[in-house]
Design a protein around this motif. Structure first.
Motif, PDB file in Angstrom:
ATOM      1  N   PRO A 184     -50.957  75.984 -86.549  1.00 46.56           N
ATOM      2  CA  PRO A 184     -49.618  76.580 -86.465  1.00 46.56           C
ATOM      3  C   PRO A 184     -49.026  76.772 -87.857  1.00 46.56           C
ATOM      4  N   THR A 185     -48.439  77.926 -88.089  1.00 44.28           N
ATOM      5  CA  THR A 185     -47.833  78.208 -89.389  1.00 44.28           C
ATOM      6  C   THR A 185     -46.322  78.361 -89.300  1.00 44.28           C
ATOM      7  N   GLY A 186     -45.804  78.637 -88.140  1.00 40.21           N
ATOM      8  CA  GLY A 186     -44.362  78.786 -87.967  1.00 40.21           C
ATOM      9  C   GLY A 186     -43.856  77.825 -86.917  1.00 40.21           C
ATOM     10  N   ASP A 187     -42.958  78.321 -86.069  1.00 34.75           N
ATOM     11  CA  ASP A 187     -42.388  77.484 -85.015  1.00 34.75           C
ATOM     12  C   ASP A 187     -43.238  77.472 -83.749  1.00 34.75           C
ATOM     13  N   GLU A 188     -44.230  78.348 -83.664  1.00 39.69           N
ATOM     14  CA  GLU A 188     -45.036  78.454 -82.450  1.00 39.69           C
ATOM     15  C   GLU A 188     -46.138  77.395 -82.451  1.00 39.69           C
ATOM     16  N   PRO A 189     -46.182  76.515 -81.446  1.00 36.22           N
ATOM     17  CA  PRO A 189     -47.212  75.469 -81.415  1.00 36.22           C
ATOM     18  C   PRO A 189     -48.560  76.016 -80.948  1.00 36.22           C
ATOM     19  N   LEU A 190     -49.594  75.224 -81.166  1.00 35.82           N
ATOM     20  CA  LEU A 190     -50.921  75.509 -80.622  1.00 35.82           C
ATOM     21  C   LEU A 190     -51.081  74.693 -79.348  1.00 35.82           C
ATOM     22  N   ARG A 191     -51.368  75.375 -78.213  1.00 34.78           N
ATOM     23  CA  ARG A 191     -51.543  74.687 -76.927  1.00 34.78           C
ATOM     24  C   ARG A 191     -52.907  75.048 -76.352  1.00 34.78           C
ATOM     25  N   ILE A 192     -53.639  74.023 -75.926  1.00 40.23           N
ATOM     26  CA  ILE A 192     -54.942  74.219 -75.295  1.00 40.23           C
ATOM     27  C   ILE A 192     -54.991  73.306 -74.071  1.00 40.23           C
ATOM     28  N   GLU A 193     -55.355  73.858 -72.911  1.00 36.83           N
ATOM     29  CA  GLU A 193     -55.297  73.103 -71.659  1.00 36.83           C
ATOM     30  C   GLU A 193     -56.687  72.833 -71.092  1.00 36.83           C
ATOM     31  N   ASN A 194     -56.720  71.827 -70.209  1.00 41.14           N
ATOM     32  CA  ASN A 194     -57.905  71.494 -69.405  1.00 41.14           C
ATOM     33  C   ASN A 194     -59.126  71.145 -70.254  1.00 41.14           C
ATOM     34  N   LEU A 195     -58.907  70.317 -71.256  1.00 44.81           N
ATOM     35  CA  LEU A 195     -60.011  69.858 -72.096  1.00 44.81           C
ATOM     36  C   LEU A 195     -60.651  68.623 -71.464  1.00 44.81           C
ATOM     37  N   PRO A 196     -61.980  68.503 -71.541  1.00 45.47           N
ATOM     38  CA  PRO A 196     -62.685  67.450 -70.793  1.00 45.47           C
ATOM     39  C   PRO A 196     -62.736  66.100 -71.510  1.00 45.47           C
ATOM     40  N   PHE A 197     -61.613  65.408 -71.553  1.00 46.09           N
ATOM     41  CA  PHE A 197     -61.601  64.020 -72.024  1.00 46.09           C
ATOM     42  C   PHE A 197     -60.421  63.304 -71.389  1.00 46.09           C
ATOM     43  N   GLY A 198     -60.471  61.967 -71.424  1.00 48.68           N
ATOM     44  CA  GLY A 198     -59.507  61.176 -70.679  1.00 48.68           C
ATOM     45  C   GLY A 198     -58.406  60.560 -71.520  1.00 48.68           C
ATOM     46  N   PRO A 199     -57.680  59.579 -70.954  1.00 45.40           N
ATOM     47  CA  PRO A 199     -56.534  58.964 -71.624  1.00 45.40           C
ATOM     48  C   PRO A 199     -56.970  57.830 -72.549  1.00 45.40           C
ATOM     49  N   PRO A 200     -56.050  57.331 -73.374  1.00 40.50           N
ATOM     50  CA  PRO A 200     -56.384  56.214 -74.267  1.00 40.50           C
ATOM     51  C   PRO A 200     -56.420  54.870 -73.559  1.00 40.50           C
ATOM     52  N   VAL A 201     -55.816  54.795 -72.376  1.00 42.67           N
ATOM     53  CA  VAL A 201     -55.685  53.520 -71.662  1.00 42.67           C
ATOM     54  C   VAL A 201     -56.500  53.550 -70.375  1.00 42.67           C
ATOM     55  N   GLU A 202     -56.765  52.360 -69.839  1.00 50.17           N
ATOM     56  CA  GLU A 202     -57.431  52.248 -68.548  1.00 50.17           C
ATOM     57  C   GLU A 202     -56.428  52.516 -67.431  1.00 50.17           C
ATOM     58  N   VAL A 203     -56.852  53.294 -66.429  1.00 53.17           N
ATOM     59  CA  VAL A 203     -56.019  53.562 -65.259  1.00 53.17           C
ATOM     60  C   VAL A 203     -56.816  53.153 -64.024  1.00 53.17           C
ATOM     61  N   GLU A 204     -56.249  52.263 -63.246  1.00 56.26           N
ATOM     62  CA  GLU A 204     -56.953  51.741 -62.072  1.00 56.26           C
ATOM     63  C   GLU A 204     -57.267  52.862 -61.083  1.00 56.26           C
ATOM     64  N   GLY A 205     -58.508  52.897 -60.624  1.00 50.10           N
ATOM     65  CA  GLY A 205     -58.928  53.886 -59.641  1.00 50.10           C
ATOM     66  C   GLY A 205     -59.309  55.226 -60.222  1.00 50.10           C
ATOM     67  N   ALA A 206     -59.240  55.366 -61.546  1.00 50.03           N
ATOM     68  CA  ALA A 206     -59.514  56.663 -62.167  1.00 50.03           C
ATOM     69  C   ALA A 206     -61.011  56.911 -62.291  1.00 50.03           C
ATOM     70  N   ASP A 207     -61.389  58.173 -62.152  1.00 51.86           N
ATOM     71  CA  ASP A 207     -62.760  58.608 -62.401  1.00 51.86           C
ATOM     72  C   ASP A 207     -62.761  59.374 -63.721  1.00 51.86           C
ATOM     73  N   PRO A 208     -63.402  58.833 -64.771  1.00 47.41           N
ATOM     74  CA  PRO A 208     -63.384  59.509 -66.080  1.00 47.41           C
ATOM     75  C   PRO A 208     -63.897  60.938 -66.035  1.00 47.41           C
ATOM     76  N   GLU A 209     -64.805  61.233 -65.125  1.00 44.46           N
ATOM     77  CA  GLU A 209     -65.369  62.581 -65.054  1.00 44.46           C
ATOM     78  C   GLU A 209     -64.364  63.600 -64.521  1.00 44.46           C
ATOM     79  N   GLN A 210     -63.328  63.127 -63.859  1.00 45.88           N
ATOM     80  CA  GLN A 210     -62.345  64.032 -63.258  1.00 45.88           C
ATOM     81  C   GLN A 210     -61.151  64.313 -64.182  1.00 45.88           C
ATOM     82  N   ALA A 211     -61.018  63.541 -65.245  1.00 46.95           N
ATOM     83  CA  ALA A 211     -59.840  63.671 -66.113  1.00 46.95           C
ATOM     84  C   ALA A 211     -59.929  64.923 -66.983  1.00 46.95           C
TER      85      ALA A 211
END
Length: 344
Positions: A184-211
């Motif tokens: 980004p060079t101005g006020d417009e951010p860079l947004r990218i969606e649906n990237l294949p990786f999970g959260p930094p923390v453990e979440v009970e019942g979560a499937d890492p492959e689905q995140a």
């Protein structure tokens, strides 16, 4: 006669002592108020999980109360950097701050190992300035991939006067999951969606492959956007800079049902400077040749109480000790002939 000569010796000793410590008298005139005076802060990286989750804020450099520079030590090479910090923000994300051993680079090919340079300075004119320069590589340890990488990221601020504030945030190159992107060079951010990786923390019942995760990268434009310790203050006139990286992870179970969203916010190279409303810079003597000392003044990492606030006074007391010591030495030397003449 003895008393008169002794007074002259004292005055001469004090003058000579100040002359023997270059710039000390001028430096005392340039001392600023800790709570209301001009100040700058610099931080290499900070992260917060959600609104009420854990956070880790690396050691923040604060400009000294006398002209000088505070610089972050190279011992801070990653975030989180300890077991306690990992407990606060989870075990899966690791932010590298530029250096790495041969064969262990978390960066894309061609990015060299380099040390960060994070400084907060009070100039000889009492103008505060701060700069953070580093390479950053955020690794998702669960998947073994580098999520985001910055090469030659730089943020800098300077508060020259209440109507002369400057703030700049730049980077040489930027990658997301190994693909180079335009930063980004101005006020417009860079947004990218649906990237294949999970959260930094453990979440009970979560499937890492689905995140999947959505990334937003933009620039810090206000003081309130910084992730900071309470001791990192603003003022009547303030500007800030840095990179913001927000990751929203959609956590799902094995059947693909949504469990929760986890929001992770990084500020990379957060810097700020502040002035009182009536600030006027001190005029430097063009003929004065002085090198500002490196003075370690920092807010410790995490939520610890600021133990570095008194360090500038420590430097001042050392200087004062030099003056008093020199004065005492010259006074002792000056008393002998005066006493001898009085006895004669």
């Amino acid at each position: 006669m003895s008393r008169f000569v002794t007074k002259l010796a004292v005055r001469g000793a004090v003058v000579a002592a100040f002359a023997a410590v270059p710039g000390l008298a001028q430096a005392q005139d340039r001392a600023v108020d800790e709570n209301t005076g001009p100040v700058a802060f610099a931080n290499v990286a900070a992260v917060r999980i959600g609104e009420d989750g854990g956070s880790v804020i690396s050691e923040t450099q604060r400009s000294p109360l006398l002209p000088g520079t505070s610089r972050l030590a190279q011992s801070r090479s990653a975030l989180p950097g300890s077991d306690g910090e990992r407990e606060a923000v989870g075990p899966h994300y690791l932010l590298h701050l530029g250096t790495f051993a041969d064969g262990e680079s978390p960066f894309p090919d061609g990015v060299a190992s380099r040390e960060h340079d994070v400084t907060a300075t009070l100039k000889d004119t009492t103008v505060p300035t701060a700069t953070a320069e580093a390479n950053y590589a955020l690794r998702d340890l669960a998947s073994g991939t580098t999520v985001v990488a910055f090469e030659d990221a730089r943020s800098t601020v300077e508060c020259a006067a209440p109507d002369a504030l400057t703030a700049e945030t730049t980077t040489g190159r930027l990658w997301v999951l190994g693909e180079e992107r335009a930063a980004p060079t101005g006020d417009e951010p860079l947004r990218i969606e649906n990237l294949p990786f999970g959260p930094p923390v453990e979440v009970e019942g979560a499937d890492p492959e689905q995140a999947v995760s959505d990334i937003t990268i933009d620039k810090v434009t206000s003081f309130d956007q910084l992730v900071r310790q309470d001791q990192w203050r603003s003022g009547p006139v303030t500007t800030a800079a840095g990179w913001r990286l927000e990751i929203v992870t959609h956590v799902r179970d094995a059947d693909g049902a949504d469990l929760r969203d986890v929001t992770t916010r990084f500020v990379l190279g957060g810097v700020s400077c502040s002035l009182p409303e009536a600030f006027t810079p001190v005029t430097s003597d063009p003929g004065e040749d002085r090198a500002d000392p490196v003075v370690p003044v920092k807010i410790p990492a995490g939520a610890q109480v600021n133990t570095g606030a008194g360090e500038p006074f420590g430097w001042a007391l050392v200087g004062g000790g030099v003056v008093l010591g020199a004065a005492a030495l010259l006074l002792a030397r000056g008393r002998r002939p005066a006493t001898a003449r009085a006895e004669e």
